[in-house]
Design an enzyme around this catalytic site. Structure first.
Site, short mmCIF file in Angstrom:
data_model
loop_
_atom_site.label_atom_id
_atom_site.label_comp_id
_atom_site.label_asym_id
_atom_site.label_seq_id
_atom_site.Cartn_x
_atom_site.Cartn_y
_atom_site.Cartn_z
N ASP A 90 0.82 -1.22 0.00
CA ASP A 90 0.00 0.00 0.00
C ASP A 90 0.85 1.27 0.00
O ASP A 90 1.51 1.58 0.99
CB ASP A 90 -0.91 -0.03 1.24
CG ASP A 90 -1.78 1.20 1.37
OD1 ASP A 90 -2.06 1.83 0.34
OD2 ASP A 90 -2.18 1.50 2.51
N ASP A 105 -2.17 5.84 -5.08
CA ASP A 105 -2.42 4.96 -3.94
C ASP A 105 -2.76 3.55 -4.42
O ASP A 105 -3.86 3.29 -4.91
CB ASP A 105 -3.57 5.52 -3.10
CG ASP A 105 -3.84 4.70 -1.86
OD1 ASP A 105 -3.03 3.81 -1.55
OD2 ASP A 105 -4.86 4.95 -1.19
#
Length: 503
Positions: A102, A289
């Protein structure tokens, strides 16, 4: 007997490496990414997490300092609805865990064997420090709070196996409490954050920083290739130490990181079939992201996207009322060359603070009335952008006001997805992001997400609303929908991000 145990231990470690490592002769460290097809249940979990309006990070019971002020870091929504994950090993011998890689967070956390009272921990692999020969006790407690729940635990240090690399003494979180429903139904054990140290809870270095400090990679970069082919078995690859030329076409366009924390940069307008949406024509911030599946941006633009692709959202009463009561006045003020930032102030729906409009701060006895004034101010600001765009197209007053009224009906629901007709995908327009004065186009096949529900296919817009006010906003979050179309390079040596068409 001791030599036999040592031999067995060595064989076990080599076998673990082989399972995690994708063999490479070019010096690149490759992590195979698995892909889980999105379904209605996963989207529901994402919606629960999406309720948060601010990501609060706490350490030892107090707010963790993330800079000079509490507003120093964007309160980025962490949807945790990604469908891409891979494996790492922690400890000696390595204990394997499935994690989300992430770029929207910076900590590594996995469930602890000391997690006794959370269902999520029992449904996933748990780290057992007593079984690791390289474990080092830290013990500092921490909590990360999300809008839909939180994780809590304590820090430990151990070796982390990423592909063939052993990152020594990596500081990570052993969770002892996981209260979010997202963690219960998620197919991942934990999260490996690839953001900057500035947003790391407890000052734990992100894994790439530890790799850099321990001279484990040839180049200070990592890159994502996400395979968006729904029928392909391979989910993609995360490459540390460089890029794989087979993953992209042409050359990368690089932009500098403008604010460390998240991988943030400056972008320009969003174009619908080559036409400006106006709101970001003067520039917007954007964050790449990998932990977010969709694309999130300002409601003002998302409503225009929904209108263009025929997505069904909710009807906003406040928005339609503003257009009905003030539409002509907004139009006249814009024709009279009134600054768009001051139009809603002159009408009386907002207050201009010198740089942008804010809701009228008149105190109300009933809190609902105060909330209503906020909604009217927001609706007015959106109407100004829409009407200004139509003025540029030299449309008539009737067409302009009718268009603004239609956009009110296309406002995305704050608690749900915007659906589209699967049979109309081929008729939808191309959408394009402007980055470094170049356009990065997404076709309907790339920005429409197909979900499986009870054997039926459901199509939703890959765009969702996400509003951050100035001065930190407006802000876009470019998730897997964008990263699937464009191979993305994260250069932590020169603090820049690169995009090229995925192969």
């Amino acid at each position: 007997m001791g030599q036999k145990h040592l031999l067995l231990l060595t064989c076990f470690w080599v076998l673990s490496c082989a399972l995690l490592l994708h063999a490479s002769s070019d010096g690149l460290l490759r992590i195979n990414l698995n892909k889980k097809r999105l379904d209605k249940g996963a989207l529901t979990a994402a919606k629960l997490a999406r309720h948060e309006t601010r990501l609060r990070r706490r350490f030892d019971g107090s707010r963790q300092s993330l800079g000079d002020s509490s507003d120093d870091i964007v309160p980025l929504d962490n949807y945790l609805d990604t469908q891409y994950f891979g494996e790492i090993g922690i400890g000696t011998p390595p204990q394997n865990f499935t994690v989300i890689f992430d770029t929207g967070s910076s900590n590594l956390w996995i469930p602890s064997s000391k997690c006794y009272f959370s269902i999520a921990c029992y449904l996933h692999h748990r780290y057992r420090s007593v079984k690791s020969k390289t474990y080092k006790k830290n013990g500092e407690t921490c909590t990360i709070t999300y809008g839909s729940g939180q994780i809590a635990g304590f820090f430990s240090e151990d070796n982390v196996l990423v592909g063939s690399l052993i990152v020594k003494n990596q500081k990570f979180i052993e969770t002892t409490r996981e209260t979010s429903p997202t963690f219960i139904i998620g197919k991942f054990d934990g999260i490996l954050g690839l953001g900057f140290p500035e947003i790391s809870v407890g000052g734990a270095p992100p894994i790439w920083q530890s790799m850099k400090e321990q001279n484990l990679v040839e180049k200070d970069v990592f890159s994502f290739w996400l395979n968006r082919d729904p029928d392909a078995s391979a989910g993609g690859e995360l490459v540390f130490g460089g890029v794989d030329s087979k993953h992209y076409k042409g050359s990368h366009t690089y932009v500098p990181v403008t604010r460390k924390g998240y991988w943030q940069f400056d972008m320009g307008d969003l174009l619908i079939d080559g036409h400006s949406t106006g709101y970001c024509a003067g520039g917007c911030a954007a964050i790449v992201d990998s932990g977010t599946s969709l694309l999130a941006g300002p409601t003002t633009i998302i409503a225009q996207v929904n209108h263009a692709i025929g997505a069904e959202g909710i009807i906003s009463t406040e928005c339609k009322e503003v257009v009905r009561e003030y539409g002509e006045m907004i139009l006249e003020l814009l024709i009279a060359q009134t600054s768009p930032q001051k139009v809603c102030t002159q009408i009386g729906l907002c207050v201009f603070d010198g740089t942008h409009s804010v809701s009228n701060p008149i105190e109300s006895v009933v809190e609902k009335q105060k909330l209503g004034s906020d909604l009217f101010c927001t609706a007015c600001e959106m109407a100004v952008v829409w009407i200004q765009n139509q003025l540029r197209e030299n449309k008539t007053k009737e067409l302009i006001l009718n268009y603004a009224n239609q956009l009110c009906e296309r406002l995305p629901s704050p608690n749900g997805e915007s659906t589209v007709d699967c049979h109309q995908i081929s008729k939808m327009p191309n959408l394009a992001f402007t980055i470094a004065d170049k356009t990065f186009t997404l076709t309907p096949e790339q920005y429409i997400v197909k979900l499986e529900q009870a054997g039926q296919t459901m199509c939703i817009s890959g765009f969702m609303a996400f509003d951050i006010p100035p001065p930190r906003g407006p802000l876009w979050i470019l998730g897997d929908v964008f990263m699937g179309a464009y191979h993305t390079v994260f250069d932590f040596g020169e603090n820049k991000i690169g995009f090229a068409k995925s192969a």
